[in-house]
Design an enzyme around this catalytic site. Structure first.
Site, PDB file in Angstrom:
ATOM      1  N   LYS A 236      62.099  51.178  53.919  1.00 36.96           N
ATOM      2  CA  LYS A 236      60.982  52.314  52.745  1.00 36.96           C
ATOM      3  C   LYS A 236      60.829  53.542  53.853  1.00 36.96           C
ATOM      4  CE  LYS A 236      55.949  53.865  50.727  1.00 36.96           C
ATOM      5  NZ  LYS A 236      54.928  53.820  51.468  1.00 36.96           N
TER       6      LYS A 236
ATOM      7  N   HIS B 134      45.561  49.774  55.724  1.00 29.38           N
ATOM      8  CA  HIS B 134      46.013  48.815  55.228  1.00 29.38           C
ATOM      9  C   HIS B 134      46.531  47.895  56.131  1.00 29.38           C
ATOM     10  CE1 HIS B 134      49.590  51.244  55.057  1.00 29.38           C
ATOM     11  NE2 HIS B 134      50.703  49.842  55.471  1.00 29.38           N
TER      12      HIS B 134
ATOM     13  N   ASP C 115      50.254  45.624  56.193  1.00 29.83           N
ATOM     14  CA  ASP C 115      50.969  44.915  55.119  1.00 29.83           C
ATOM     15  C   ASP C 115      51.041  43.531  54.894  1.00 29.83           C
ATOM     16  OD1 ASP C 115      51.888  47.087  56.024  1.00 29.83           O
ATOM     17  OD2 ASP C 115      53.146  46.543  58.065  1.00 29.83           O
TER      18      ASP C 115
ATOM     19  N   HIS D 292      46.401  49.783  59.955  1.00 33.66           N
ATOM     20  CA  HIS D 292      46.436  50.735  59.967  1.00 33.66           C
ATOM     21  C   HIS D 292      46.406  51.639  59.242  1.00 33.66           C
ATOM     22  CE1 HIS D 292      49.674  48.045  58.591  1.00 33.66           C
ATOM     23  NE2 HIS D 292      50.994  49.710  58.336  1.00 33.66           N
TER      24      HIS D 292
HETATM   25  C1  AKG Z   1      53.840  51.815  55.309  1.00 37.06           C
HETATM   26  O1  AKG Z   1      55.179  52.529  55.186  1.00 37.06           O
HETATM   27  O2  AKG Z   1      53.414  50.783  55.419  1.00 37.06           O
HETATM   28  C2  AKG Z   1      53.556  52.406  56.603  1.00 37.06           C
HETATM   29  O3  AKG Z   1      51.985  51.627  57.293  1.00 37.06           O
HETATM   30  C3  AKG Z   1      54.140  53.917  57.648  1.00 37.06           C
HETATM   31  C4  AKG Z   1      53.048  54.168  58.145  1.00 37.06           C
HETATM   32  C5  AKG Z   1      54.032  55.278  59.532  1.00 37.06           C
HETATM   33  O4  AKG Z   1      54.566  55.897  58.931  1.00 37.06           O
HETATM   34  O5  AKG Z   1      53.452  55.107  60.434  1.00 37.06           O
END
Ligand code: AKG
Length: 349
Positions: free
Chosen positions: A209, A228, A230, A284
Protein backbone atom coordinates in the site's frame (compact mmCIF):
# COMPACT_ATOMS: atom_id res chain seq x y z
CA UNK A 1 -20.14 8.01 -6.78
CA UNK A 2 -16.33 8.14 -6.81
CA UNK A 3 -14.92 9.44 -3.50
CA UNK A 4 -13.25 12.86 -3.48
CA UNK A 5 -9.50 12.63 -3.75
CA UNK A 6 -7.72 14.22 -0.82
CA UNK A 7 -5.14 15.53 -3.29
CA UNK A 8 -7.93 17.50 -5.06
CA UNK A 9 -9.00 19.07 -1.77
CA UNK A 10 -5.42 19.88 -0.83
CA UNK A 11 -4.58 21.55 -4.12
CA UNK A 12 -7.85 23.55 -4.19
CA UNK A 13 -6.34 26.00 -1.73
CA UNK A 14 -9.05 25.52 0.90
CA UNK A 15 -8.23 26.93 4.33
CA UNK A 16 -10.39 24.71 6.47
CA UNK A 17 -10.89 21.01 5.94
CA UNK A 18 -14.34 19.48 5.31
CA UNK A 19 -16.09 18.19 8.44
CA UNK A 20 -15.70 14.50 7.50
CA UNK A 21 -11.93 14.90 7.99
CA UNK A 22 -12.19 16.58 11.40
CA UNK A 23 -11.41 13.98 14.05
CA UNK A 24 -13.28 13.82 17.36
CA UNK A 25 -11.51 15.93 20.01
CA UNK A 26 -10.02 12.92 21.82
CA UNK A 27 -8.32 11.72 18.60
CA UNK A 28 -6.82 15.03 17.53
CA UNK A 29 -3.03 15.18 17.53
CA UNK A 30 -1.92 17.61 20.22
CA UNK A 31 1.52 17.67 18.63
CA UNK A 32 0.77 18.18 14.96
CA UNK A 33 3.86 20.35 14.74
CA UNK A 34 6.02 17.37 15.52
CA UNK A 35 8.59 17.78 18.24
CA UNK A 36 11.50 15.77 16.91
CA UNK A 37 13.83 17.04 19.59
CA UNK A 38 11.93 14.94 22.12
CA UNK A 39 14.61 13.04 24.01
CA UNK A 40 12.14 10.63 25.57
CA UNK A 41 11.89 6.94 24.66
CA UNK A 42 12.37 6.16 20.96
CA UNK A 43 11.50 3.22 18.82
CA UNK A 44 14.36 0.67 19.19
CA UNK A 45 16.93 0.76 16.37
CA UNK A 46 18.34 -2.66 15.51
CA UNK A 47 21.43 -3.15 13.39
CA UNK A 48 20.81 -6.28 11.33
CA UNK A 49 24.30 -6.27 9.75
CA UNK A 50 25.61 -9.14 11.87
CA UNK A 51 22.79 -11.51 10.86
CA UNK A 52 24.80 -12.96 7.98
CA UNK A 53 28.18 -12.73 9.72
CA UNK A 54 28.30 -16.40 10.68
CA UNK A 55 28.99 -15.30 14.25
CA UNK A 56 26.48 -17.23 16.36
CA UNK A 57 26.77 -14.83 19.32
CA UNK A 58 26.10 -11.82 17.10
CA UNK A 59 23.02 -13.51 15.65
CA UNK A 60 21.73 -14.34 19.12
CA UNK A 61 22.16 -10.72 20.20
CA UNK A 62 20.17 -9.47 17.19
CA UNK A 63 17.42 -12.04 17.82
CA UNK A 64 17.19 -10.97 21.46
CA UNK A 65 16.90 -7.30 20.45
CA UNK A 66 14.17 -8.10 17.91
CA UNK A 67 12.24 -10.13 20.50
CA UNK A 68 12.55 -7.38 23.14
CA UNK A 69 11.37 -4.68 20.73
CA UNK A 70 8.51 -6.98 19.69
CA UNK A 71 7.39 -7.38 23.29
CA UNK A 72 7.92 -3.81 24.41
CA UNK A 73 6.91 -1.78 21.31
CA UNK A 74 5.54 -4.11 18.66
CA UNK A 75 7.74 -2.11 16.29
CA UNK A 76 11.37 -1.24 15.55
CA UNK A 77 13.67 0.42 13.03
CA UNK A 78 15.95 -1.98 11.15
CA UNK A 79 19.33 -0.80 9.89
CA UNK A 80 21.50 -2.75 7.44
CA UNK A 81 18.54 -4.97 6.61
CA UNK A 82 20.18 -6.21 3.41
CA UNK A 83 17.97 -4.35 0.88
CA UNK A 84 20.12 -2.09 -1.25
CA UNK A 85 19.58 1.64 -0.96
CA UNK A 86 19.62 1.96 -4.74
CA UNK A 87 16.69 -0.46 -5.04
CA UNK A 88 14.81 1.45 -2.35
CA UNK A 89 15.51 4.74 -4.13
CA UNK A 90 14.17 3.31 -7.41
CA UNK A 91 11.06 1.91 -5.69
CA UNK A 92 10.36 5.29 -4.12
CA UNK A 93 11.00 7.17 -7.35
CA UNK A 94 8.55 4.88 -9.19
CA UNK A 95 5.81 5.32 -6.56
CA UNK A 96 6.31 9.08 -6.50
CA UNK A 97 6.24 9.26 -10.33
CA UNK A 98 2.85 7.54 -10.28
CA UNK A 99 1.44 9.96 -7.71
CA UNK A 100 2.93 12.92 -9.61
CA UNK A 101 0.60 12.07 -12.52
CA UNK A 102 -2.45 14.31 -12.95
CA UNK A 103 -5.41 12.94 -10.98
CA UNK A 104 -7.35 12.14 -14.16
CA UNK A 105 -4.55 9.74 -15.22
CA UNK A 106 -4.47 8.06 -11.82
CA UNK A 107 -8.26 7.61 -11.96
CA UNK A 108 -7.74 5.04 -14.74
CA UNK A 109 -6.53 2.75 -11.95
CA UNK A 110 -9.29 3.64 -9.47
CA UNK A 111 -10.64 0.90 -7.25
CA UNK A 112 -14.25 0.63 -6.18
CA UNK A 113 -14.02 -0.41 -2.57
CA UNK A 114 -17.75 0.21 -2.03
CA UNK A 115 -18.44 -2.78 -4.28
CA UNK A 116 -15.57 -4.90 -2.95
CA UNK A 117 -12.95 -4.08 -5.63
CA UNK A 118 -10.28 -2.97 -3.21
CA UNK A 119 -7.17 -3.12 -5.41
CA UNK A 120 -5.95 -0.01 -7.18
CA UNK A 121 -5.91 3.75 -6.62
CA UNK A 122 -8.28 4.85 -3.87
CA UNK A 123 -9.30 7.09 -1.01
CA UNK A 124 -11.11 5.97 2.08
CA UNK A 125 -14.85 5.59 1.74
CA UNK A 126 -17.06 6.54 4.64
CA UNK A 127 -18.35 3.13 5.61
CA UNK A 128 -21.06 4.23 8.03
CA UNK A 129 -23.20 7.13 9.11
CA UNK A 130 -20.45 8.90 11.06
CA UNK A 131 -18.63 9.32 7.74
CA UNK A 132 -15.19 9.84 9.25
CA UNK A 133 -12.38 10.06 6.67
CA UNK A 134 -8.59 10.00 6.64
CA UNK A 135 -6.36 12.61 4.98
CA UNK A 136 -4.77 10.33 2.38
CA UNK A 137 -5.07 8.74 -1.05
CA UNK A 138 -3.40 5.41 -1.68
CA UNK A 139 -2.55 2.66 -4.14
CA UNK A 140 -3.07 -0.92 -3.00
CA UNK A 141 -2.06 -4.14 -4.78
CA UNK A 142 -0.92 -7.69 -4.16
CA UNK A 143 2.84 -8.12 -4.30
CA UNK A 144 3.38 -11.81 -3.47
CA UNK A 145 3.06 -14.71 -4.29
CA UNK A 146 3.56 -14.29 -8.01
CA UNK A 147 0.49 -16.32 -9.02
CA UNK A 148 -1.79 -14.01 -6.99
CA UNK A 149 -0.60 -10.69 -8.40
CA UNK A 150 -2.51 -9.46 -11.41
CA UNK A 151 0.01 -6.95 -12.73
CA UNK A 152 -1.83 -6.19 -15.97
CA UNK A 153 -5.10 -5.24 -14.29
CA UNK A 154 -4.25 -4.04 -10.81
CA UNK A 155 -0.75 -2.49 -10.80
CA UNK A 156 0.14 1.02 -11.96
CA UNK A 157 1.12 0.90 -15.63
CA UNK A 158 3.29 3.99 -15.12
CA UNK A 159 6.23 4.58 -14.82
CA UNK A 160 7.62 1.92 -17.12
CA UNK A 161 9.98 0.47 -14.50
CA UNK A 162 7.31 0.26 -11.76
CA UNK A 163 6.84 -3.49 -12.20
CA UNK A 164 10.54 -4.35 -12.39
CA UNK A 165 11.56 -2.43 -9.25
CA UNK A 166 8.49 -3.38 -7.23
CA UNK A 167 8.91 -7.09 -7.99
CA UNK A 168 12.60 -6.84 -7.02
CA UNK A 169 11.70 -5.09 -3.75
CA UNK A 170 9.02 -7.71 -3.04
CA UNK A 171 11.59 -10.49 -3.45
CA UNK A 172 13.88 -8.81 -0.89
CA UNK A 173 11.04 -8.21 1.59
CA UNK A 174 9.99 -11.86 1.25
CA UNK A 175 13.52 -12.95 2.29
CA UNK A 176 13.55 -10.54 5.21
CA UNK A 177 10.11 -11.77 6.30
CA UNK A 178 11.48 -15.32 6.58
CA UNK A 179 14.46 -14.08 8.59
CA UNK A 180 12.35 -12.04 11.02
CA UNK A 181 9.80 -14.82 11.49
CA UNK A 182 12.74 -17.19 12.04
CA UNK A 183 14.17 -14.95 14.76
CA UNK A 184 10.77 -14.53 16.42
CA UNK A 185 10.20 -18.32 16.38
CA UNK A 186 13.63 -19.17 17.80
CA UNK A 187 13.19 -16.61 20.58
CA UNK A 188 9.98 -18.39 21.61
CA UNK A 189 11.96 -21.63 21.82
CA UNK A 190 10.40 -22.93 18.58
CA UNK A 191 11.95 -24.33 15.46
CA UNK A 192 13.07 -21.55 13.06
CA UNK A 193 10.51 -22.22 10.31
CA UNK A 194 7.53 -22.66 12.66
CA UNK A 195 5.81 -19.26 12.36
CA UNK A 196 6.39 -18.96 8.63
CA UNK A 197 4.74 -22.34 8.07
CA UNK A 198 1.69 -21.41 10.17
CA UNK A 199 1.43 -18.24 8.08
CA UNK A 200 1.12 -20.22 4.88
CA UNK A 201 4.77 -20.89 3.87
CA UNK A 202 4.94 -20.42 0.09
CA UNK A 203 1.39 -19.00 0.14
CA UNK A 204 2.20 -16.21 2.62
CA UNK A 205 0.60 -13.14 1.12
CA UNK A 206 2.28 -9.74 0.74
CA UNK A 207 0.29 -6.62 -0.14
CA UNK A 208 1.77 -3.21 -0.97
CA UNK A 209 0.00 0.00 0.00
CA UNK A 210 1.51 3.30 -1.07
CA UNK A 211 0.08 5.95 1.23
CA UNK A 212 0.01 9.46 -0.21
CA UNK A 213 -0.67 12.20 2.36
CA UNK A 214 -1.16 15.61 0.69
CA UNK A 215 -0.45 18.85 2.53
CA UNK A 216 -3.20 19.60 5.01
CA UNK A 217 -4.24 23.16 5.98
CA UNK A 218 -5.39 22.05 9.47
CA UNK A 219 -3.16 19.16 10.52
CA UNK A 220 -4.14 19.66 14.16
CA UNK A 221 -7.68 18.47 13.32
CA UNK A 222 -6.96 15.59 10.92
CA UNK A 223 -5.22 12.23 10.78
CA UNK A 224 -3.56 10.64 7.75
CA UNK A 225 -4.28 7.19 9.18
CA UNK A 226 -6.32 6.75 12.33
CA UNK A 227 -4.94 4.79 15.29
CA UNK A 228 -4.94 1.06 14.57
CA UNK A 229 -3.00 -2.15 14.90
CA UNK A 230 -2.26 -3.96 11.64
CA UNK A 231 -4.28 -7.08 10.80
CA UNK A 232 -1.12 -8.53 9.18
CA UNK A 233 1.59 -10.70 10.75
CA UNK A 234 4.38 -8.24 9.92
CA UNK A 235 4.41 -4.86 8.16
CA UNK A 236 7.53 -3.32 6.62
CA UNK A 237 7.38 0.43 6.15
CA UNK A 238 9.45 2.92 4.15
CA UNK A 239 8.75 6.65 3.92
CA UNK A 240 10.03 9.73 2.13
CA UNK A 241 11.77 11.09 5.26
CA UNK A 242 8.84 13.30 6.22
CA UNK A 243 7.90 12.52 9.83
CA UNK A 244 4.35 11.47 10.66
CA UNK A 245 4.29 7.91 11.98
CA UNK A 246 3.52 7.71 15.71
CA UNK A 247 3.60 4.66 17.97
CA UNK A 248 1.60 4.44 21.18
CA UNK A 249 3.98 3.59 24.00
CA UNK A 250 3.19 3.60 27.72
CA UNK A 251 0.25 5.94 27.29
CA UNK A 252 2.01 8.42 25.01
CA UNK A 253 2.26 8.95 21.23
CA UNK A 254 5.92 8.79 20.17
CA UNK A 255 6.95 10.11 16.75
CA UNK A 256 9.27 7.74 14.89
CA UNK A 257 12.49 9.53 13.95
CA UNK A 258 13.37 9.54 10.25
CA UNK A 259 16.59 7.53 10.05
CA UNK A 260 18.27 7.41 6.61
CA UNK A 261 18.43 3.83 5.32
CA UNK A 262 16.18 2.35 8.01
CA UNK A 263 13.18 0.13 7.38
CA UNK A 264 10.44 0.26 10.00
CA UNK A 265 9.08 -3.11 11.09
CA UNK A 266 5.71 -3.30 12.80
CA UNK A 267 4.29 -6.45 14.31
CA UNK A 268 0.68 -7.12 13.42
CA UNK A 269 -2.21 -8.94 15.06
CA UNK A 270 -1.35 -12.38 13.62
CA UNK A 271 2.02 -12.52 15.38
CA UNK A 272 0.44 -11.33 18.62
CA UNK A 273 -2.20 -14.06 18.35
CA UNK A 274 0.20 -16.88 17.38
CA UNK A 275 2.55 -16.00 20.24
CA UNK A 276 -0.44 -15.83 22.63
CA UNK A 277 0.41 -12.24 23.51
CA UNK A 278 4.16 -12.75 24.03
CA UNK A 279 4.76 -10.34 21.16
CA UNK A 280 2.53 -7.32 20.72
CA UNK A 281 0.83 -5.74 17.79
CA UNK A 282 1.85 -2.06 17.96
CA UNK A 283 -0.86 0.63 18.00
CA UNK A 284 0.12 3.39 15.57
CA UNK A 285 -1.28 6.29 13.55
CA UNK A 286 -0.15 8.71 10.85
CA UNK A 287 -0.09 12.51 11.17
CA UNK A 288 -0.14 15.00 8.32
CA UNK A 289 1.37 18.45 8.00
CA UNK A 290 0.98 21.81 6.27
CA UNK A 291 4.31 22.01 4.49
CA UNK A 292 5.19 18.69 2.90
CA UNK A 293 3.58 15.78 1.11
CA UNK A 294 4.31 12.56 2.99
CA UNK A 295 4.51 9.22 1.18
CA UNK A 296 4.95 5.81 2.79
CA UNK A 297 5.26 2.30 1.38
CA UNK A 298 3.75 -0.40 3.61
CA UNK A 299 4.15 -4.10 2.79
CA UNK A 300 1.67 -6.16 4.79
CA UNK A 301 2.73 -9.81 5.23
CA UNK A 302 -0.36 -11.87 5.92
CA UNK A 303 -1.53 -15.47 6.00
CA UNK A 304 -3.83 -16.64 3.19
CA UNK A 305 -7.47 -15.63 3.85
CA UNK A 306 -8.54 -19.20 4.76
CA UNK A 307 -5.60 -19.98 7.10
CA UNK A 308 -6.76 -20.58 10.67
CA UNK A 309 -4.61 -18.57 13.08
CA UNK A 310 -4.77 -19.01 16.84
CA UNK A 311 -2.24 -19.24 19.67
CA UNK A 312 0.34 -21.88 18.71
CA UNK A 313 0.00 -25.03 20.82
CA UNK A 314 3.50 -24.59 22.30
CA UNK A 315 2.41 -21.21 23.71
CA UNK A 316 -0.52 -22.57 25.66
CA UNK A 317 -0.59 -24.58 28.90
CA UNK A 318 -2.37 -24.53 32.28
CA UNK A 319 -0.54 -21.36 33.33
CA UNK A 320 -0.95 -19.75 29.91
CA UNK A 321 -4.50 -20.24 28.68
CA UNK A 322 -5.25 -19.04 25.15
CA UNK A 323 -5.82 -15.29 25.08
CA UNK A 324 -7.30 -15.30 21.58
CA UNK A 325 -9.73 -17.53 19.72
CA UNK A 326 -8.56 -19.31 16.56
CA UNK A 327 -10.04 -17.65 13.47
CA UNK A 328 -9.40 -17.71 9.77
CA UNK A 329 -7.62 -14.59 8.58
CA UNK A 330 -10.80 -13.54 6.76
CA UNK A 331 -12.78 -13.91 10.01
CA UNK A 332 -10.20 -11.75 11.76
CA UNK A 333 -10.62 -9.03 9.11
CA UNK A 334 -14.43 -9.19 9.45
CA UNK A 335 -14.18 -9.13 13.25
CA UNK A 336 -12.00 -6.01 13.23
CA UNK A 337 -14.21 -4.20 10.75
CA UNK A 338 -17.28 -5.14 12.76
CA UNK A 339 -15.74 -3.89 16.01
CA UNK A 340 -14.68 -0.64 14.39
CA UNK A 341 -18.12 -0.02 12.92
CA UNK A 342 -19.73 -0.85 16.25
CA UNK A 343 -17.50 1.65 18.05
CA UNK A 344 -18.37 4.31 15.48
CA UNK A 345 -22.08 3.57 15.76
CA UNK A 346 -21.86 3.95 19.54
CA UNK A 347 -20.08 7.27 19.07
CA UNK A 348 -22.79 8.60 16.76
CA UNK A 349 -25.81 7.37 18.78
C1 AKG B 1 -0.97 1.86 7.22
O1 AKG B 1 -0.93 2.00 5.98
O2 AKG B 1 -1.67 1.00 7.79
C2 AKG B 1 -0.12 2.73 8.08
O3 AKG B 1 -0.19 2.59 9.27
C3 AKG B 1 0.78 3.72 7.45
C4 AKG B 1 1.66 4.45 8.43
C5 AKG B 1 2.55 5.49 7.80
O4 AKG B 1 2.23 6.01 6.74
O5 AKG B 1 3.58 5.82 8.41
Amino acid sequence: MAPARVETLSSSGLESIPLEYVRPVEERPTDSVLDLTDHGPQLPVIDFAGWHSGDAEERKKIMREIAEASQEWGAMQLLNHGISQSLIARLQAAGKAFFDLPIKDKEKYANDSGSGKILGYGSKLANNASGQLEWEDYYFHILWPEHKRDVANTWPGYPSDYEEVTVAYGREIRKLTAQILGALSLELGLEEGRMERVLGGEELLMELKINYYPRCPQPELALGVEAHTDISALTFLLHNMVPGLQLFHHGKWITAKCIPGALILQLGDQVEIMSNGKYSSGLHRGLVNKEKVRISWAVFCCPPKDAVIGPMKEMVDDQNPPLFPARTFQEHIDYKLFRKNQAKEKATN
